[in-house]
Design an enzyme around this catalytic site. Structure first.
Site, PDB file in Angstrom:
ATOM      1  CB  CYS A  54      39.628  45.038  45.736  1.00 14.91           C
ATOM      2  SG  CYS A  54      39.750  43.242  45.635  1.00 14.91           S
ATOM      3  CB  CYS A  67      39.099  43.109  48.826  1.00 13.32           C
ATOM      4  SG  CYS A  67      40.579  43.052  47.794  1.00 13.32           S
TER       5      CYS A  67
END
Length: 312
Positions: free
Chosen positions: A74, A77
């Site tokens: 991700c 993230c």
């Protein structure tokens, strides 16, 4: 439920009971538990798993625990995590960050209903508090964490933790502006009317004061739900589907409990069912709740789109 505030603000639509008492695996490092008045943790930033999450829940009875649900693949993230770690570290033990790899811990991902990541929630007194989804700028993280600490204080979670027996050095923080300090003291005393007045004065002095605007929205919500009984409110709303005040009360309780989509759907259904000359209070409450949840929140974006369709 007989007292919906301020505890109702901690009742998110997340069931963590299955993970609360799960024993930690001997091969995995358990998240620390609170020890006495102040917890003692190896780090303010920790990795937790399906097996060790119960310890993080217990720690949240001493100090708010921020949960960062992320994954290695991700990109957002990786942008957000360093910001979370920086701000938590600067708060010097007033918050702890628990990082959850959703790929490695599917039960936690399911419990938090992590449909998209990064997703950030908090634990206060063992109860989940939704914070935000997606990568957000550092200033917004600071504002959200400041609001989280206010909410935790309202619910008696005011401890700090030490790292390996040594309290981290707290950076010097500028004092709160006088009206903000007055509002904060009033909230701690449960005097929501005085807090509302203080925030309104702050906004009159500076209409661009985002902290005052956010605080005002939260305190107004707490004031409205204070003393409400959820079941009685739901019964009254079910018996009178077009009773605006009855529906507004349930929507407020749903927002306070973390049931954001339910609150928005209730008010949008009501808005569509009312004659045009009776819609104004519902629209005003929707706009207020949109601002409280956050304009960038996907649930707000969807609800705004539906409201626009109903208006035109």
């Amino acid at each position: 439920m007989t007292d919906a505030a301020p505890g109702a603000a901690l009742r998110g639509a997340v069931d963590l009971s299955a993970l609360r008492n799960r024993p930690a695996s001997s091969s995995q490092a358990a998240a620390p538990a609170a020890g006495g008045p102040a917890g003692n943790v190896p780090s303010l930033v920790m990795d937790v798993t399906d097996e060790t999450f119960g310890s993080a829940l217990e720690l949240s009875r001493t100090v708010p625990v921020v949960v960062d649900l992320w994954a290695e693949w991700c990109g957002p993230c990786k942008q957000l995590s360093p910001i979370l770690e920086k701000v938590v570290t600067e708060l010097a033990g007033r918050l702890v960050l628990a990082k959850v790899d959703v790929d490695a811990n599917p039960q936690l991902a399911q419990a938090f209903r992590a449909q998209s990541i990064p997703m950030v929630v908090a634990l206060v007194g063992g109860q989940p508090v939704p914070l935000f989804t997606g990568a957000v700028p550092e200033q917004q993280v600071r504002e959200v964490f400041a609001q989280l600490l206010q909410l935790a204080a309202q619910n008696g979670v005011t401890g700090t933790v030490e790292v390996n027996g040594q309290a981290p050095a707290a950076p010097e923080e500028p004092p709160l502006p006088p009206l903000h300090a007055e509002a904060y003291e009033a909230i701690e005393a449960g005097d929501y009317a005085r807090a509302i007045t203080a925030y309104e004065k702050a906004l009159a002095e500076n209409p661009r004061d985002a902290d005052a605007r956010a605080g005002l929205g939260q305190v107004k919500l707490l004031s409205r739900v204070q003393g409400l009984d959820l079941q009685s409110a739901r019964d009254a709303a079910a018996a009178n589907p077009t009773d605006v005040e009855a529906q507004l009360r349930v929507a407020d309780l749903d927002i306070a409990g973390g049931h954001v989509d339910d609150a928005f759907d209730r008010l949008l259904d009501l808005f569509g069912a009312l004659p045009s000359d009776q819609r104004a209070p519902v629209r005003e409450r929707l706009l207020e709740l949109f601002a409280l949840v956050g304009d960038a929140d996907p649930r707000v974006v969807r609800a705004r789109g539906r409201l626009a369709n109903l208006l035109f």
